[in-house]
Design an enzyme around this catalytic site. Structure first.
Site, PDB file in Angstrom:
ATOM      1  N   LYS A  27     -11.197  -3.528  -4.323  1.00  0.00           N
ATOM      2  CA  LYS A  27     -11.988  -2.290  -4.419  1.00  0.00           C
ATOM      3  C   LYS A  27     -11.191  -1.174  -5.052  1.00  0.00           C
ATOM      4  O   LYS A  27     -11.739  -0.265  -5.636  1.00  0.00           O
ATOM      5  CB  LYS A  27     -12.348  -1.797  -3.012  1.00  0.00           C
ATOM      6  CG  LYS A  27     -13.367  -2.589  -2.258  1.00  0.00           C
ATOM      7  CD  LYS A  27     -13.437  -2.026  -0.825  1.00  0.00           C
ATOM      8  CE  LYS A  27     -14.177  -2.958   0.093  1.00  0.00           C
ATOM      9  NZ  LYS A  27     -13.929  -2.663   1.507  1.00  0.00           N
ATOM     10  N   LYS A  74      -5.201  -9.755  -7.031  1.00  0.00           N
ATOM     11  CA  LYS A  74      -6.478 -10.084  -6.377  1.00  0.00           C
ATOM     12  C   LYS A  74      -7.565  -9.085  -6.778  1.00  0.00           C
ATOM     13  O   LYS A  74      -7.269  -7.933  -7.093  1.00  0.00           O
ATOM     14  CB  LYS A  74      -6.299 -10.155  -4.854  1.00  0.00           C
ATOM     15  CG  LYS A  74      -6.085  -8.848  -4.191  1.00  0.00           C
ATOM     16  CD  LYS A  74      -6.188  -8.955  -2.655  1.00  0.00           C
ATOM     17  CE  LYS A  74      -6.033  -7.545  -2.102  1.00  0.00           C
ATOM     18  NZ  LYS A  74      -6.210  -7.374  -0.709  1.00  0.00           N
ATOM     19  N   LYS A 116       0.823  -1.214   0.000  1.00  0.00           N
ATOM     20  CA  LYS A 116       0.000   0.000   0.000  1.00  0.00           C
ATOM     21  C   LYS A 116       0.852   1.258   0.000  1.00  0.00           C
ATOM     22  O   LYS A 116       0.496   2.259  -0.603  1.00  0.00           O
ATOM     23  CB  LYS A 116      -0.903   0.021   1.243  1.00  0.00           C
ATOM     24  CG  LYS A 116      -2.148  -0.847   1.114  1.00  0.00           C
ATOM     25  CD  LYS A 116      -3.146  -0.504   2.206  1.00  0.00           C
ATOM     26  CE  LYS A 116      -4.319  -1.463   2.200  1.00  0.00           C
ATOM     27  NZ  LYS A 116      -5.189  -1.290   3.365  1.00  0.00           N
TER      28      LYS A 116
END
Ligand code: AMP
Ligand code: TRP
Length: 347
Positions: free
Chosen positions: A212, A209, A125
């Site tokens: 969102k 994966k 991230k």
């Protein structure tokens, strides 16, 4: 899951309790649904369950204050629409229950910097920006451990991507029990990851994966997508030029095909091999529409209920208020014990 049996060396003797959470950072997708939500629904019939909407985790990256409460309500609505029953399970927003932040601080002082610096999700991230992201993003897994341990939860249903965070929660629980010489005070929470939907991949890239935050909406099926949109997204899903194979080995080098077969199996509650037995030798011109039909039929009632709940926010808010009170009631005596164990004045 047997009563009072938490494996791997825990001395914990308390009852089983299930805890999990999802971040209110956007509409839920098929990965969230198959990886986590369906497990929530299965577990609530047999265990005490606490399902949180983790708004404190969401604000580790900036969230628009005008939108946050609505996003939180949306996740609650998705829990309810998927079949989480507020008479069986507790549903509440994290920021309503003070135990999360308080215990997170205590556990920040138990967890080691070296443990956190190994967290792969943080590295992903933060990317090259690691000096500029919030301190909260770095400490995020400690807050997650606090979520679980403030309820002495023994079992945590999550998707595969949360495995490392759960291992950290166990390490923190174990270190607290050791440091303060309270063997078995915290359970060592067990992840419940296994199952066909534990890792649903992007429809555009079988090695990434479903997420969102993927900029391409075509990469995921949202629970709110219309039947037409679902069909279109599966039609456009990346595959190769071959046919559906007849054996699992062949899926290993074909990640996109493996993903679609896995989604079919998870939705139909079949094994991957069952799906291959049915479609082996067929082209994707046949398989993709069959998968789209299955997904549409499966998601239709959920998305109808979701829209009903979103049209009646007052009903959702009542559930959240009731859940917050119950969650506070469970965590309060646990926090009292923790303050005593740590020796704080007034405890
Ligand atoms: P999040 O949306 O990151 O708050 O994730 C909520 C839950 O969904 C967690 O238990 C995740 O592990 C699970 N999850 C998220 N993405 C996927 C995916 N692509 N496949 C399976 N489970 C997922
Ligand atoms: N980190 C989890 C995710 O992104 C969400 C989460 C926060 C969670 N606290 C939790 C999951 C506690 C299980 C238990 O998916």
């Amino acid at each position: 899951m047997k009563q009072n049996q938490v494996g791997n060396g825990s001395d914990y003797k308390g009852p089983n309790r299930v805890f999990s959470g999802m971040q209110p950072t956007g509409a839920l997708h098929l990965g969230n649904y198959l990886g986590a939500l369906t497990k929530f629904v299965d577990l609530q019939n047999e265990h005490e369950c606490v399902f949180c909407i983790v708004d404190l985790h969401a604000v580790t990256v900036f969230q628009d204050p005008k939108l946050l409460a609505g996003q939180t309500r949306e996740i609650a609505a998705a829990y309810l629409a998927a079949g989480v029953d507020p008479d069986k399970a507790i549903i509440y927003p994290q920021a309503q229950v003070a135990a999360h932040t308080e215990l997170a601080w205590f556990l920040n002082c138990v967890a080691r910097v070296g443990w956190l610096s190994r967290m792969t999700q943080f590295k992903d991230k933060a990317g090259k920006n690691s000096e500029r992201v919030s301190v909260g993003l770095y400490a995020y897994p400690v807050l997650q451990a606090a979520d679980i341990l403030a309820f002495k939860a023994t079992h945590v249903p999550v998707g595969e991507d949360q495995k490392q965070h759960l291992e950290l929660s166990r390490d923190i629980a174990q270190k607290f029990n050791n440091d303060f010489n309270v063997p078995g005070f915290f359970p060592l929470p067990e992840p419940l990851i296994k199952g066909p939907g534990a890792r649903i991949m992007s429809l555009r890239d079988g090695n990434k994966k479903m997420s969102k935050s993927d900029p391409s909406d075509n990469s995921r099926i949202n629970l709110t997508d219309s039947p037409d949109k679902i069909a279109k997204k599966f039609r456009k899903a990346r595959t190769d030029a071959g046919m559906v194979p007849d054996n699992l080995d062949e899926l290993e080098n074909r990640p996109e095909v493996k993903n679609l077969v896995g989604i079919y199996a998870a939705l139909a509650r079949l094994s991957d091999q069952d799906v291959l037995d049915e479609y082996a030798g067929q082209g994707f011109g046949t398989f993709k529409p069959a998968l789209a039909d299955l997904a549409v039929e499966h998601l239709r009632p959920i998305s109808a209920k979701l829209n009903d709940y979103l049209a009646n926010p007052g009903d959702v808010d009542k559930v959240l208020k009731r859940g917050s009170d119950k969650a506070a009631e469970i965590s309060m005596p646990i926090m009292d014990d923790i303050r005593k164990i740590m020796g704080f004045w007034g405890a």
